[in-house]
Design a protein around this motif. Structure first.
Motif, PDB file in Angstrom:
ATOM      1  N   TYR A 321      11.384  81.494   9.463  1.00 55.21           N
ATOM      2  CA  TYR A 321      11.938  81.548  10.819  1.00 55.21           C
ATOM      3  C   TYR A 321      12.185  80.147  11.361  1.00 55.21           C
ATOM      4  O   TYR A 321      13.259  79.848  11.900  1.00 55.21           O
ATOM      5  N   ARG A 322      11.204  79.274  11.239  1.00 60.07           N
ATOM      6  CA  ARG A 322      11.341  77.920  11.781  1.00 60.07           C
ATOM      7  C   ARG A 322      12.406  77.128  11.025  1.00 60.07           C
ATOM      8  O   ARG A 322      13.137  76.326  11.625  1.00 60.07           O
ATOM      9  N   ILE A 323      12.484  77.323   9.717  1.00 57.00           N
ATOM     10  CA  ILE A 323      13.503  76.601   8.946  1.00 57.00           C
ATOM     11  C   ILE A 323      14.901  77.043   9.375  1.00 57.00           C
ATOM     12  O   ILE A 323      15.797  76.218   9.594  1.00 57.00           O
ATOM     13  N   VAL A 324      15.126  78.358   9.509  1.00 56.84           N
ATOM     14  CA  VAL A 324      16.437  78.850   9.954  1.00 56.84           C
ATOM     15  C   VAL A 324      16.727  78.368  11.376  1.00 56.84           C
ATOM     16  O   VAL A 324      17.857  77.977  11.699  1.00 56.84           O
ATOM     17  N   GLN A 325      15.700  78.390  12.234  1.00 57.99           N
ATOM     18  CA  GLN A 325      15.889  77.934  13.611  1.00 57.99           C
ATOM     19  C   GLN A 325      16.336  76.479  13.659  1.00 57.99           C
ATOM     20  O   GLN A 325      17.286  76.126  14.361  1.00 57.99           O
ATOM     21  N   GLU A 326      15.667  75.627  12.900  1.00 55.07           N
ATOM     22  CA  GLU A 326      16.028  74.201  12.899  1.00 55.07           C
ATOM     23  C   GLU A 326      17.395  73.994  12.269  1.00 55.07           C
ATOM     24  O   GLU A 326      18.195  73.167  12.740  1.00 55.07           O
ATOM     25  N   ALA A 327      17.698  74.728  11.181  1.00 56.46           N
ATOM     26  CA  ALA A 327      18.998  74.582  10.537  1.00 56.46           C
ATOM     27  C   ALA A 327      20.128  75.002  11.471  1.00 56.46           C
ATOM     28  O   ALA A 327      21.181  74.344  11.552  1.00 56.46           O
ATOM     29  N   LEU A 328      19.976  76.121  12.195  1.00 51.10           N
ATOM     30  CA  LEU A 328      20.994  76.548  13.147  1.00 51.10           C
ATOM     31  C   LEU A 328      21.126  75.560  14.300  1.00 51.10           C
ATOM     32  O   LEU A 328      22.239  75.287  14.785  1.00 51.10           O
ATOM     33  N   THR A 329      19.999  75.019  14.753  1.00 52.31           N
ATOM     34  CA  THR A 329      20.054  74.014  15.817  1.00 52.31           C
ATOM     35  C   THR A 329      20.846  72.795  15.371  1.00 52.31           C
ATOM     36  O   THR A 329      21.691  72.263  16.112  1.00 52.31           O
ATOM     37  N   ASN A 330      20.599  72.332  14.153  1.00 54.42           N
ATOM     38  CA  ASN A 330      21.337  71.179  13.639  1.00 54.42           C
ATOM     39  C   ASN A 330      22.821  71.498  13.487  1.00 54.42           C
ATOM     40  O   ASN A 330      23.688  70.641  13.734  1.00 54.42           O
TER      41      ASN A 330
END
Length: 413
Positions: A321-330
């Motif tokens: 979840y956190r990896i996808v969240q950070e990737a989408l934010t970037n």
């Protein structure tokens, strides 16, 4: 007003005395405080007992001046018995043998010899103790044989006292070593517990820092994009204001703020916990991925999401979840306007494969690097996985991660 002291009962006095005695027995004689003073007092006490025995016990002729000198001088080396136990024993024997040879009261001279023998046994190795005991008995029997075979036979029969003193010294030495080993193990266990507590605190602080970074970066990025949309609508054509679009943008901002506030409360709840350090509340997981995709769409990204996994361990789900969240934010922040983002999660051979790809321009060259990529790699490592991130060959940016689904930890890290 003077403080009222509790009355001292005989039981309390006996308990304190017993504690002092046990402390003296357990203490290493070579490192005990006030050793010289205590040994001097011991030498005086033993000398007084020896003088009383010389006057009261008639197992030899009454000591004259030479006899008293040999008897009293034999106790002087006991003052240094802890520093040089073998030399002290030799000095005592040097005085005691002439005393016995001259047929002074034999019982009076044995006390100093027993103290010296005990010191040798309690401060040295068992082999040295055995050799010293054999040597002392052999020398004593040899000296008395020059006087009388009957006296030598009587001493040989009484040599059990020498063996008993030596055995007592060895037993006390082993007991002290046992107590010292228990204390050492307890101290080592306490240090281990303290180190484990510090490690857990450091891990928890790192976890909270990563969660706050991901949460704030994601929410602030979305709020910034949505605010830019509202500002653009307001400034593009003031005469033909699209109130519905502006209202939708403001509603999206409010919803993002509410979601961020709720997740922030959950993240910081651990700081208010007074019980178990593992009580962290519900962790974000794979079921929250649709909300992340929808938030990215509201920010202008064209997100396609494919999830081919039903469930994952809590720690793995939270890391994904956190990896996808950070990737989408970037992607929203750096990929340019309206990027196309492809999110894929699939389980293959007990491993979760995750990828987030976009077709944007990527971060500007020479920009200040942040902690997003570092945090994603740390999250992947926290569950035993790996993560790679970098520009794609055909343009855009890609984040791929491999997370094992058999992790034993339940950490969100």
């Amino acid at each position: 007003m003077m403080p009222v002291q509790a009355p001292t009962t005989p039981q309390a006095t006996w308990s304190r005395s017993a504690e002092r005695i046990m402390a003296a027995i357990n203490r290493d004689p070579l490192t005990a405080p006030h050793a010289l003073r205590n040994d001097a007092l011991l030498a005086v006490s033993v000398a007084v007992v020896a003088a009383a025995l010389a006057l009261l016990v008639e197992d030899g002729r009454r000591p004259d001046a030479l006899g008293w000198a040999l008897l009293l001088v034999s106790h002087v080396p006991l003052v240094w018995r802890r520093r040089r136990p073998v030399l002290v024993l030799v000095a005592v024997i040097t005085c005691v043998f002439p005393y016995h040879f001259l047929d002074y009261p034999h019982t009076a001279a044995t006390q100093a010899a027993y103290v010296a023998l005990y010191t040798v046994a309690v401060t040295g190795r068992p082999l040295r103790t055995v050799l010293v005991g054999i040597g002392v008995i052999t020398m004593a029997v040899g000296v008395l044989l020059t006087i009388s075979a009957q006296e030598a036979l009587g001493l040989l029969k009484a040599s059990g006292w020498v063996v008993a003193v030596l055995f007592c010294g060895v037993d006390v030495r082993f007991y002290r070593q046992y107590v010292a080993s228990i204390v050492e193990r307890a101290e080592r266990a306490e240090r281990t517990r303290e180190e484990e507590a510090r490690r857990r605190v450091a891990e928890e602080r790192l976890r909270i820092a990563r969660d706050l970074h991901d949460l704030l970066a994601h929410s602030i990025t979305l709020i910034g994009v949505q605010t830019s949309v509202a500002a653009h609508v307001l400034s593009a054509d003031p005469e033909r204001l699209d109130r519905e679009t502006v209202a939708k943008a403001l509603d999206d901002i409010a919803e993002t703020c509410r979601s961020a506030r709720g997740e922030l409360r959950t993240t910081l709840e651990v700081l208010r916990e007074h019980g178990s350090p593992d009580a962290r509340g519900p962790l974000p997981g794979l079921d929250g991925l649709p909300d992340l995709a929808e938030a990215a769409r509201l920010a202008g990204a064209r997100v396609e999401q494919t999830v081919r996994i039903r469930q994952a361990p809590p720690a793995v789900g939270a890391a994904a979840y956190r990896i996808v969240q950070e990737a989408l934010t970037n992607a929203v922040r750096h990929a340019g306007p309206g990027p196309a983002v492809r999110v894929e999660l699939a389980e293959r051979q007990g491993v979760l494969h995750l990828s987030v790809r976009d077709d944007g321009t990527g971060p500007a060259q020479g920009g200040t690097p942040g902690f997003g990529l570092v945090g994603m790699r740390e999250r992947a490592r926290s569950v035993g996985g790996t993560l790679d991130a970098g520009p794609r060959t055909g343009g855009g940016f890609e984040v791929t991660a491999v997370l094992p689904l058999t992790t034993t930890g339940e950490r969100d890290g």
